[in-house]
Design a protein around this motif. Structure first.
Motif, PDB file in Angstrom:
ATOM      1  N   ARG A   1       0.937  -1.273  -0.110  1.00 25.42           N
ATOM      2  CA  ARG A   1       0.087   0.632   0.298  1.00 25.42           C
ATOM      3  C   ARG A   1       1.005   1.319  -0.307  1.00 25.42           C
ATOM      4  N   ILE A   2       1.612   0.631   0.686  1.00 30.05           N
ATOM      5  CA  ILE A   2       2.862   2.576   0.809  1.00 30.05           C
ATOM      6  C   ILE A   2       2.935   2.472  -0.490  1.00 30.05           C
ATOM      7  N   ASP A   3       3.610   1.289  -1.523  1.00 32.82           N
ATOM      8  CA  ASP A   3       4.056   1.318  -2.787  1.00 32.82           C
ATOM      9  C   ASP A   3       3.723   2.251  -3.700  1.00 32.82           C
ATOM     10  N   ALA A   4       2.197   1.505  -3.024  1.00 36.43           N
ATOM     11  CA  ALA A   4       1.280   2.209  -4.335  1.00 36.43           C
ATOM     12  C   ALA A   4       1.318   3.554  -3.723  1.00 36.43           C
ATOM     13  N   MET A   5       0.909   4.189  -2.878  1.00 38.84           N
ATOM     14  CA  MET A   5       0.947   5.268  -2.927  1.00 38.84           C
ATOM     15  C   MET A   5       2.055   6.295  -3.438  1.00 38.84           C
ATOM     16  N   VAL A   6       3.035   5.840  -2.325  1.00 37.04           N
ATOM     17  CA  VAL A   6       4.684   6.483  -3.619  1.00 37.04           C
ATOM     18  C   VAL A   6       4.515   6.935  -5.148  1.00 37.04           C
ATOM     19  N   ALA A   7       4.039   5.511  -5.588  1.00 37.18           N
ATOM     20  CA  ALA A   7       4.362   5.732  -7.008  1.00 37.18           C
ATOM     21  C   ALA A   7       1.900   6.234  -7.824  1.00 37.18           C
ATOM     22  N   GLN A   8       1.819   6.962  -7.157  1.00 33.48           N
ATOM     23  CA  GLN A   8       0.747   7.809  -7.536  1.00 33.48           C
ATOM     24  C   GLN A   8       1.269   8.951  -6.820  1.00 33.48           C
TER      25      GLN A   8
ATOM     26  N   LEU B   1      -4.830  13.965  -3.052  1.00 30.67           N
ATOM     27  CA  LEU B   1      -6.504  13.681  -2.132  1.00 30.67           C
ATOM     28  C   LEU B   1      -7.509  14.251  -2.671  1.00 30.67           C
ATOM     29  N   ASP B   2      -7.080  15.117  -4.293  1.00 28.52           N
ATOM     30  CA  ASP B   2      -8.113  15.164  -5.345  1.00 28.52           C
ATOM     31  C   ASP B   2      -8.532  13.861  -5.923  1.00 28.52           C
ATOM     32  N   GLN B   3      -8.076  13.557  -6.156  1.00 28.82           N
ATOM     33  CA  GLN B   3      -7.574  12.041  -6.703  1.00 28.82           C
ATOM     34  C   GLN B   3      -8.555  11.105  -5.548  1.00 28.82           C
ATOM     35  N   VAL B   4      -8.388  11.401  -4.665  1.00 33.35           N
ATOM     36  CA  VAL B   4      -9.220  10.131  -3.557  1.00 33.35           C
ATOM     37  C   VAL B   4      -9.976  10.883  -3.489  1.00 33.35           C
TER      38      VAL B   4
ATOM     39  N   LYS C   1     -12.516  -0.255  -4.534  1.00 32.69           N
ATOM     40  CA  LYS C   1     -11.122   0.927  -4.547  1.00 32.69           C
ATOM     41  C   LYS C   1     -11.325   2.454  -3.712  1.00 32.69           C
ATOM     42  N   ALA C   2     -12.534   2.988  -3.839  1.00 34.35           N
ATOM     43  CA  ALA C   2     -12.367   4.402  -2.428  1.00 34.35           C
ATOM     44  C   ALA C   2     -12.265   4.006  -1.369  1.00 34.35           C
ATOM     45  N   ASN C   3     -13.524   2.428  -0.307  1.00 38.06           N
ATOM     46  CA  ASN C   3     -12.025   2.337   0.213  1.00 38.06           C
ATOM     47  C   ASN C   3     -10.413   2.221   0.641  1.00 38.06           C
ATOM     48  N   ILE C   4     -10.544   1.686  -0.170  1.00 40.67           N
ATOM     49  CA  ILE C   4      -8.635   1.545  -0.120  1.00 40.67           C
ATOM     50  C   ILE C   4      -7.757   2.602   0.226  1.00 40.67           C
ATOM     51  N   SER C   5      -8.581   3.217  -0.662  1.00 42.23           N
ATOM     52  CA  SER C   5      -8.136   5.108  -1.898  1.00 42.23           C
ATOM     53  C   SER C   5      -8.220   5.231  -0.242  1.00 42.23           C
ATOM     54  N   PHE C   6      -9.347   5.643   0.335  1.00 51.39           N
ATOM     55  CA  PHE C   6      -9.672   6.307   1.820  1.00 51.39           C
ATOM     56  C   PHE C   6      -8.563   5.486   2.999  1.00 51.39           C
ATOM     57  N   GLN C   7      -9.017   4.743   3.101  1.00 52.76           N
ATOM     58  CA  GLN C   7      -7.690   3.674   4.105  1.00 52.76           C
ATOM     59  C   GLN C   7      -6.006   4.331   3.836  1.00 52.76           C
ATOM     60  N   THR C   8      -5.595   3.918   2.719  1.00 45.09           N
ATOM     61  CA  THR C   8      -4.650   5.024   2.861  1.00 45.09           C
ATOM     62  C   THR C   8      -4.519   6.109   2.745  1.00 45.09           C
ATOM     63  N   THR C   9      -4.814   6.602   1.891  1.00 42.95           N
ATOM     64  CA  THR C   9      -5.063   8.155   2.425  1.00 42.95           C
ATOM     65  C   THR C   9      -4.851   8.591   3.739  1.00 42.95           C
ATOM     66  N   VAL C  10      -5.465   7.911   4.394  1.00 35.50           N
ATOM     67  CA  VAL C  10      -5.628   8.081   6.248  1.00 35.50           C
ATOM     68  C   VAL C  10      -4.212   7.382   7.169  1.00 35.50           C
ATOM     69  N   GLN C  11      -3.588   6.312   6.090  1.00 36.32           N
ATOM     70  CA  GLN C  11      -2.718   5.264   6.454  1.00 36.32           C
ATOM     71  C   GLN C  11      -1.811   6.730   6.886  1.00 36.32           C
ATOM     72  N   VAL C  12      -1.280   6.966   5.724  1.00 34.67           N
ATOM     73  CA  VAL C  12      -0.497   7.762   4.932  1.00 34.67           C
ATOM     74  C   VAL C  12      -0.257   8.823   6.269  1.00 34.67           C
ATOM     75  N   ARG C  13      -1.586   9.822   6.224  1.00 33.76           N
ATOM     76  CA  ARG C  13      -1.786  10.640   6.555  1.00 33.76           C
ATOM     77  C   ARG C  13      -1.067  10.193   8.218  1.00 33.76           C
ATOM     78  N   ASN C  14      -1.517   9.621   8.705  1.00 30.38           N
ATOM     79  CA  ASN C  14      -1.476   9.205  10.235  1.00 30.38           C
ATOM     80  C   ASN C  14       0.668   8.691  10.395  1.00 30.38           C
ATOM     81  N   LYS C  15       1.301   8.252   9.293  1.00 30.30           N
ATOM     82  CA  LYS C  15       2.356   8.351   9.787  1.00 30.30           C
ATOM     83  C   LYS C  15       3.055  10.138   9.013  1.00 30.30           C
TER      84      LYS C  15
END
Length: 121
Positions: free
Chosen positions: A10-17, A59-62, A94-108
């Motif tokens: 998930r981190i790799d996917a967010m970094v790729a985005q 964030l706009d993409q999410v 897809k929306a749920n996964i993208s939101f969860q990823t965003t929340v985890q990145v925010r937490n980090k």
């Protein structure tokens, strides 16, 4: 799949985005009037990548994924024959996964901020 934390995929996917968003911004800045990339401009004056712009683009993409998922759900609920239940469920996941990823990145990011602020100078 871990529920409590975030795995490296998930981190790799967010970094790729984020890299894709950065590449899109750089591609728009490094093209001359003829449409060819200017190599000299890229080496002499590198385009600075603004973290706030990259974060806003992500964030706009999410937000866009969530809005399209809601729209598909609304169309399905209204009885549109062009929208299938599987399409609605996939878009919601897809929306749920993208939101969860965003929340985890925010937490980090918040955790890193707290670590930096607690460092002694």
């Amino acid at each position: 799949m871990k529920l409590a934390g975030i795995d490296s995929s998930r981190i790799d996917a967010m970094v790729a985005q984020l890299r894709n968003a950065a590449a899109k911004m750089e591609a728009g800045a490094g093209v001359n009037q003829a449409g060819a990339a200017t190599g000299a401009a890229a080496t002499t004056a590198p385009q600075k990548l603004d973290f706030a712009d990259a974060l806003k683009a992500s964030l706009d993409q999410v937000n866009e994924v969530q809005m399209s998922s809601q729209e598909l759900g609304r169309k399905f609920a209204l009885g549109d024959d062009k929208v299938s239940l599987s399409d609605v469920m996939i878009s919601m996941q897809k929306a749920n996964i993208s939101f969860q990823t965003t929340v985890q990145v925010r937490n980090k990011l918040v955790s890193a901020y707290h670590d930096i602020m607690s460092m002694q100078i």
